[in-house]
Scaffold this active site. Structure first.
Site, PDB file in Angstrom:
ATOM      1  N   TYR A 260       0.817  -1.211   0.000  1.00 37.81           N
ATOM      2  CA  TYR A 260       0.000   0.000   0.000  1.00 37.81           C
ATOM      3  C   TYR A 260       0.852   1.262   0.000  1.00 37.81           C
ATOM      4  O   TYR A 260       0.413   2.302  -0.504  1.00 37.81           O
ATOM      5  CB  TYR A 260      -0.991  -0.028   1.164  1.00 37.81           C
ATOM      6  CG  TYR A 260      -2.077  -1.050   0.932  1.00 37.81           C
ATOM      7  CD1 TYR A 260      -3.140  -0.773   0.080  1.00 37.81           C
ATOM      8  CD2 TYR A 260      -2.014  -2.313   1.508  1.00 37.81           C
ATOM      9  CE1 TYR A 260      -4.123  -1.721  -0.180  1.00 37.81           C
ATOM     10  CE2 TYR A 260      -2.985  -3.268   1.256  1.00 37.81           C
ATOM     11  CZ  TYR A 260      -4.040  -2.971   0.412  1.00 37.81           C
ATOM     12  OH  TYR A 260      -4.998  -3.918   0.146  1.00 37.81           O
TER      13      TYR A 260
ATOM     14  N   HIS B 269     -14.893   1.088  -0.384  1.00 38.17           N
ATOM     15  CA  HIS B 269     -13.821   0.162  -0.021  1.00 38.17           C
ATOM     16  C   HIS B 269     -12.653   0.821   0.695  1.00 38.17           C
ATOM     17  O   HIS B 269     -11.561   0.262   0.756  1.00 38.17           O
ATOM     18  CB  HIS B 269     -13.332  -0.569  -1.277  1.00 38.17           C
ATOM     19  CG  HIS B 269     -14.389  -1.447  -1.883  1.00 38.17           C
ATOM     20  ND1 HIS B 269     -14.366  -1.849  -3.208  1.00 38.17           N
ATOM     21  CD2 HIS B 269     -15.518  -1.979  -1.340  1.00 38.17           C
ATOM     22  CE1 HIS B 269     -15.429  -2.608  -3.444  1.00 38.17           C
ATOM     23  NE2 HIS B 269     -16.138  -2.686  -2.335  1.00 38.17           N
TER      24      HIS B 269
ATOM     25  N   ARG C 100       1.296   1.851  -3.595  1.00 43.65           N
ATOM     26  CA  ARG C 100       0.068   2.386  -4.202  1.00 43.65           C
ATOM     27  C   ARG C 100      -0.086   3.870  -3.855  1.00 43.65           C
ATOM     28  O   ARG C 100      -0.514   4.673  -4.681  1.00 43.65           O
ATOM     29  CB  ARG C 100      -1.169   1.630  -3.678  1.00 43.65           C
ATOM     30  CG  ARG C 100      -1.151   0.132  -3.802  1.00 43.65           C
ATOM     31  CD  ARG C 100      -1.405  -0.366  -5.194  1.00 43.65           C
ATOM     32  NE  ARG C 100      -0.247  -0.203  -6.071  1.00 43.65           N
ATOM     33  CZ  ARG C 100       0.893  -0.902  -5.933  1.00 43.65           C
ATOM     34  NH1 ARG C 100       1.038  -1.791  -4.986  1.00 43.65           N
ATOM     35  NH2 ARG C 100       1.886  -0.706  -6.765  1.00 43.65           N
TER      36      ARG C 100
ATOM     37  N   GLY D  48     -17.126   2.231 -15.510  1.00 46.76           N
ATOM     38  CA  GLY D  48     -15.844   1.571 -15.324  1.00 46.76           C
ATOM     39  C   GLY D  48     -15.814   0.465 -14.307  1.00 46.76           C
ATOM     40  O   GLY D  48     -14.815   0.302 -13.600  1.00 46.76           O
ATOM     41  N   THR D  49     -16.887  -0.310 -14.224  1.00 46.06           N
ATOM     42  CA  THR D  49     -16.900  -1.426 -13.293  1.00 46.06           C
ATOM     43  C   THR D  49     -17.509  -2.651 -13.964  1.00 46.06           C
ATOM     44  O   THR D  49     -18.433  -2.528 -14.779  1.00 46.06           O
ATOM     45  CB  THR D  49     -17.684  -1.088 -12.010  1.00 46.06           C
ATOM     46  OG1 THR D  49     -17.821  -2.274 -11.218  1.00 46.06           O
ATOM     47  CG2 THR D  49     -19.061  -0.535 -12.328  1.00 46.06           C
ATOM     48  N   SER D  50     -16.993  -3.814 -13.611  1.00 41.18           N
ATOM     49  CA  SER D  50     -17.483  -5.058 -14.197  1.00 41.18           C
ATOM     50  C   SER D  50     -18.802  -5.502 -13.588  1.00 41.18           C
ATOM     51  O   SER D  50     -19.436  -6.433 -14.076  1.00 41.18           O
ATOM     52  CB  SER D  50     -16.444  -6.169 -13.990  1.00 41.18           C
ATOM     53  OG  SER D  50     -16.314  -6.449 -12.606  1.00 41.18           O
TER      54      SER D  50
ATOM     55  N   GLN E  49     -15.962   2.441  -5.811  1.00 40.54           N
ATOM     56  CA  GLN E  49     -15.253   1.283  -5.287  1.00 40.54           C
ATOM     57  C   GLN E  49     -13.751   1.557  -5.215  1.00 40.54           C
ATOM     58  O   GLN E  49     -13.008   0.757  -4.666  1.00 40.54           O
ATOM     59  CB  GLN E  49     -15.501   0.072  -6.191  1.00 40.54           C
ATOM     60  CG  GLN E  49     -16.953  -0.342  -6.281  1.00 40.54           C
ATOM     61  CD  GLN E  49     -17.153  -1.464  -7.282  1.00 40.54           C
ATOM     62  OE1 GLN E  49     -16.742  -2.596  -7.049  1.00 40.54           O
ATOM     63  NE2 GLN E  49     -17.778  -1.151  -8.410  1.00 40.54           N
ATOM     64  N   ASN E  50     -13.317   2.683  -5.773  1.00 41.74           N
ATOM     65  CA  ASN E  50     -11.894   3.001  -5.836  1.00 41.74           C
ATOM     66  C   ASN E  50     -11.404   3.604  -4.521  1.00 41.74           C
ATOM     67  O   ASN E  50     -12.139   4.318  -3.844  1.00 41.74           O
ATOM     68  CB  ASN E  50     -11.624   3.964  -6.990  1.00 41.74           C
ATOM     69  CG  ASN E  50     -12.052   3.374  -8.326  1.00 41.74           C
ATOM     70  OD1 ASN E  50     -12.015   2.163  -8.512  1.00 41.74           O
ATOM     71  ND2 ASN E  50     -12.466   4.224  -9.247  1.00 41.74           N
ATOM     72  N   VAL E  51     -10.155   3.348  -4.202  1.00 37.72           N
ATOM     73  CA  VAL E  51      -9.583   3.865  -2.956  1.00 37.72           C
ATOM     74  C   VAL E  51      -8.711   5.096  -3.187  1.00 37.72           C
ATOM     75  O   VAL E  51      -8.161   5.649  -2.235  1.00 37.72           O
ATOM     76  CB  VAL E  51      -8.774   2.766  -2.223  1.00 37.72           C
ATOM     77  CG1 VAL E  51      -9.685   1.607  -1.846  1.00 37.72           C
ATOM     78  CG2 VAL E  51      -7.600   2.264  -3.055  1.00 37.72           C
TER      79      VAL E  51
END
Length: 229
Positions: free
Chosen positions: A53, A104, A56, A169-171, A86-88
């Protein structure tokens, strides 16, 4: 002012240079996902998780919001925009969006490694000797696999009151985030922006699929919404 709720995933950040969570082999930059994104992995090797992390966090400081992020921020001039991501990363905030809910967790925050945790802003590397006010080890403020999603109920409440819903941009494969769209009122339009859109099952709403990446698709969506309002 009509309420636009936007669900965003890894695809919008990937266009800024943020590497996606998994590659084709189920790894995250060479690491088994469970080794760096589970509490079991944390207990097994804190040094590995902290280093992962930290990398990141450093990468985040080298990238910028793209046109997708920027256009979503611009839409606040005409809509009450709420982003559930959902992005951090903090690219939505960098672009100027004011109402961003991170499902998240957040890369630029850390928290104590115990139930009554403190959440602290954090922009530098996190190390094994970094502790909270009670002397408890700090960990990344990330919701790992198997952990509860504290922001989920708030996210549901936001989606339930939307006038328009956009998914970018998400599955739509990661739950519980993938189930959020099903809380939308049945009569509202839903827009799905992704260059490789998956099939959305059991959706009772008018759906428009926009098979574009975020930098092209969000400006396209903006023009459609301005006509609809």
């Amino acid at each position: 002012m009509k309420k636009l709720v936007v669900l965003t995933g890894a695809g919008i950040s990937a266009e800024s240079g943020i590497k996606t969570f998994r590659d084709a082999n189920g790894l995250w930059e060479g690491h088994d996902v469970m080794a760096v994104a589970s509490y079991e992995g944390w207990l097994k090797n804190k040094t590995l998780v902290l280093d992962f992390y930290n990398q990141r966090r450093r990468q985040l400081q080298e990238v910028k919001p793209n046109l997708g992020h920027i256009t979503l921020a611009e839409l606040e001039q005409d809509f009450d925009v709420h982003i559930i991501t959902q992005n951090v990363d903090n690219l939505h905030e960098q672009a100027g969006s004011n109402k961003v809910l991170h499902l998240h967790g957040e890369l630029l925050k850390v928290r104590s490694d115990h139930p009554q945790f403190e959440v602290l802003d954090w922009t530098s590397d996190l190390n094994l000797d970094d502790v909270d006010s009670k002397g408890k080890q700090l960990r990344p403020h990330i919701v790992w696999f198997g952990e509860a999603v504290p922001a989920l109920e708030e996210a549901i409440s936001i989606v339930e009151t939307a006038d328009y819903l956009a998914v970018i941009g998400t599955s739509l494969q990661v739950y519980p985030a993938a189930g959020l769209m099903h809380y939308a009122k049945r009569n509202i339009p839903v827009f799905y922006i992704d260059p490789k859109p998956v099939t959305i099952y059991d959706l009772q709403n008018p759906l428009e699929v926009i098979p574009m990446n975020a930098t092209d698709g969000v400006p396209f969506l903006k023009q459609k919404l301005l006509v609809l309002r």
